[in-house]
Scaffold this motif. Sequence first.
Motif, short mmCIF file in Angstrom:
data_model
loop_
_atom_site.label_atom_id
_atom_site.label_comp_id
_atom_site.label_asym_id
_atom_site.label_seq_id
_atom_site.Cartn_x
_atom_site.Cartn_y
_atom_site.Cartn_z
N GLY A 168 -5.71 -16.71 -20.90
CA GLY A 168 -4.89 -15.57 -20.54
C GLY A 168 -5.04 -15.18 -19.09
N LEU A 169 -5.68 -16.03 -18.29
CA LEU A 169 -5.92 -15.76 -16.88
C LEU A 169 -4.83 -16.37 -16.01
N THR A 170 -4.45 -15.64 -14.97
CA THR A 170 -3.51 -16.17 -13.99
C THR A 170 -4.06 -15.88 -12.60
N ARG A 171 -4.16 -16.90 -11.78
CA ARG A 171 -4.63 -16.71 -10.41
C ARG A 171 -3.50 -16.08 -9.59
N LYS A 172 -3.82 -15.02 -8.87
CA LYS A 172 -2.84 -14.31 -8.05
C LYS A 172 -3.15 -14.54 -6.57
N ALA A 173 -2.33 -13.95 -5.72
CA ALA A 173 -2.56 -14.07 -4.28
C ALA A 173 -3.90 -13.43 -3.93
N ASN A 174 -4.67 -14.11 -3.08
CA ASN A 174 -5.95 -13.56 -2.65
C ASN A 174 -5.78 -12.20 -1.99
N PHE A 175 -6.77 -11.35 -2.16
CA PHE A 175 -6.81 -10.12 -1.40
C PHE A 175 -6.93 -10.49 0.08
N PRO A 176 -6.03 -10.00 0.95
CA PRO A 176 -5.99 -10.48 2.34
C PRO A 176 -6.99 -9.82 3.28
N LYS A 199 3.50 1.73 -10.75
CA LYS A 199 3.59 0.27 -10.86
C LYS A 199 2.77 -0.45 -9.80
N TYR A 200 1.91 0.26 -9.09
CA TYR A 200 1.13 -0.34 -8.02
C TYR A 200 -0.37 -0.25 -8.29
N GLY A 201 -1.10 -1.21 -7.76
CA GLY A 201 -2.54 -1.16 -7.75
C GLY A 201 -3.05 -0.88 -6.35
N TYR A 202 -4.27 -0.37 -6.25
CA TYR A 202 -4.83 0.00 -4.95
C TYR A 202 -6.28 -0.46 -4.87
N LEU A 203 -6.70 -0.80 -3.66
CA LEU A 203 -8.10 -1.13 -3.37
C LEU A 203 -8.52 -0.34 -2.14
N ILE A 204 -9.74 0.21 -2.20
CA ILE A 204 -10.23 1.02 -1.09
C ILE A 204 -11.73 0.80 -0.90
N GLY A 205 -12.15 0.73 0.37
CA GLY A 205 -13.57 0.71 0.70
C GLY A 205 -14.26 -0.59 0.31
N ASP A 215 -10.89 0.77 4.73
CA ASP A 215 -9.49 0.36 4.71
C ASP A 215 -8.91 0.56 3.31
N PHE A 216 -7.59 0.63 3.24
CA PHE A 216 -6.89 1.05 2.03
C PHE A 216 -5.68 0.12 1.85
N TRP A 217 -5.55 -0.46 0.66
CA TRP A 217 -4.54 -1.48 0.40
C TRP A 217 -3.77 -1.17 -0.89
N ARG A 218 -2.50 -1.59 -0.90
CA ARG A 218 -1.67 -1.44 -2.11
C ARG A 218 -1.18 -2.81 -2.55
N TYR A 219 -1.23 -3.04 -3.87
CA TYR A 219 -0.81 -4.32 -4.45
C TYR A 219 0.43 -4.13 -5.31
N ASP A 237 3.58 -9.96 -6.09
CA ASP A 237 2.25 -10.53 -5.87
C ASP A 237 1.86 -10.46 -4.40
N GLN A 238 2.07 -9.27 -3.81
CA GLN A 238 1.79 -9.09 -2.39
C GLN A 238 0.96 -7.83 -2.15
N TRP A 239 0.10 -7.92 -1.14
CA TRP A 239 -0.70 -6.79 -0.69
C TRP A 239 -0.13 -6.26 0.63
N ILE A 240 -0.16 -4.94 0.80
CA ILE A 240 0.15 -4.36 2.11
C ILE A 240 -0.98 -3.40 2.47
N GLN A 241 -1.34 -3.37 3.75
CA GLN A 241 -2.39 -2.46 4.19
C GLN A 241 -1.79 -1.12 4.56
N LYS A 242 -2.40 -0.06 4.06
CA LYS A 242 -1.95 1.28 4.36
C LYS A 242 -2.89 1.91 5.39
N ALA A 243 -2.59 3.14 5.78
CA ALA A 243 -3.46 3.83 6.74
C ALA A 243 -4.86 3.97 6.14
N ASN A 244 -5.87 3.84 6.98
CA ASN A 244 -7.25 3.92 6.51
C ASN A 244 -7.54 5.24 5.81
#
Length: 401
Positions: free
Chosen positions: A26-34, A48-54, A64-68, A73-80
């Motif tokens: 049930g695993l699917t490899r996605k785009a690497n965190f950039p 509908k979005y995921g986020y990564l911080i710190g 730094d702060f990112w939205r997925y 299957d894309q990441w964009i960097q947001k303001a820190n």
Amino acid sequence: MKSSIKYILFILYSLLILPSLHAQQGLTRKANFPGTLRNSASGFSIDKYGYLIGGRSDSGYKNDFWRYNPDSDQWIQKANFPGAARWGAICVTSGLKAYYGLGFNHPIGSKGDFWQYDAVSDTWQKLQDMPNGGRYWAIAFVIKNKIYVGTGDHGDPFSNDFWEYNIDSNTWLKKRNFPGPGRIQAVAYSQNQKGYVATGQGIGLSKADFWEYHPDSDTWVQLPDIRKNLLYGAFSFVLGSIPHIGLGSYNHLVYFNPADSTWHPLSDFDEINRENAISFCIGNTVYFGTGEDRNYTNYSDFWSYSPRVLGLPQIKQSTLDWKIFPNPSHGKFSIQFDRPRVEEVNTELINQLGQLVYANKASRTTGNIEIDLSTSAILPGIYTIKISGSDYSKMERLVIW
């Protein structure tokens, strides 16, 4: 020549066999965190979005702060993030807002600040600091409009204090201490207006215990230990009403079956040896990645996982509105329910061995079922109570003192 052949075989395995094994799991490899490779970051999802911080990388601590976007299957960097860089922070969501704070920053040390992120306005607001000093690798979960925070490291020994943050009033309130040993890197989640804490690392000892918190009575109940060694640095998630715990210092995935109040092994992520990863759920899928292995190597790989692919037992969701009270009890309790018609209602009590220890059948409509087991031979312990009718079946954990 032999080395070349081995290398070619390894490449073929990586390209052909490994993806097939992942698909079976049930695993699917996605785009690497950039961003920079890291561990001990924080993840959350809103809408509908995921986020990564710190997090913590080889080059230092991050803010730094990112939205997925899972659709592209894309990441964009947001303001820190406007606060200090940190790792080992807590992060939970309530509605369209996230709550992030605590953690560790060098040379400042443990952080106690607390922040709110508004996904609609894309803005941060500083909230009231957590009392009793800063900490990192704590646990947190949300019940209604309150955030519960506890354990973690803010001195020697590890903490077991427990706090309630009221979102509406921006205030903190001390609650009854977590009754297990102080710890770091535990997992926590909430379900059915109760909180759950499991695993973690204590002073020189890893944990496999499992606890349930009742906010109305400010009480804790110890549940059966998790049999599979997950230990510390794992992540938890709830999909389709089924709680899961995954990865950590052992790369297992287990799920909790309320029918027998037991954690069951579901799969091993043999190729993903990972601690201190991030995770978040969007729809019926959990996304996870980054983290570090046992050799302290950081990663940027990212994965999606759908437990339904593995044939996870589906528990029918009932439209029955019901409530058991008091729970825990000394054996005398009521089941309050609401049905639009008179019908036959079956009530069953099942022990942890799966044995039926009590059964009752009666015709009921809107009202209560009164059950008194205080003078029976039923021993104190943890049971599953099942109530069923012609078109529904629902189960709940019941604790008898």
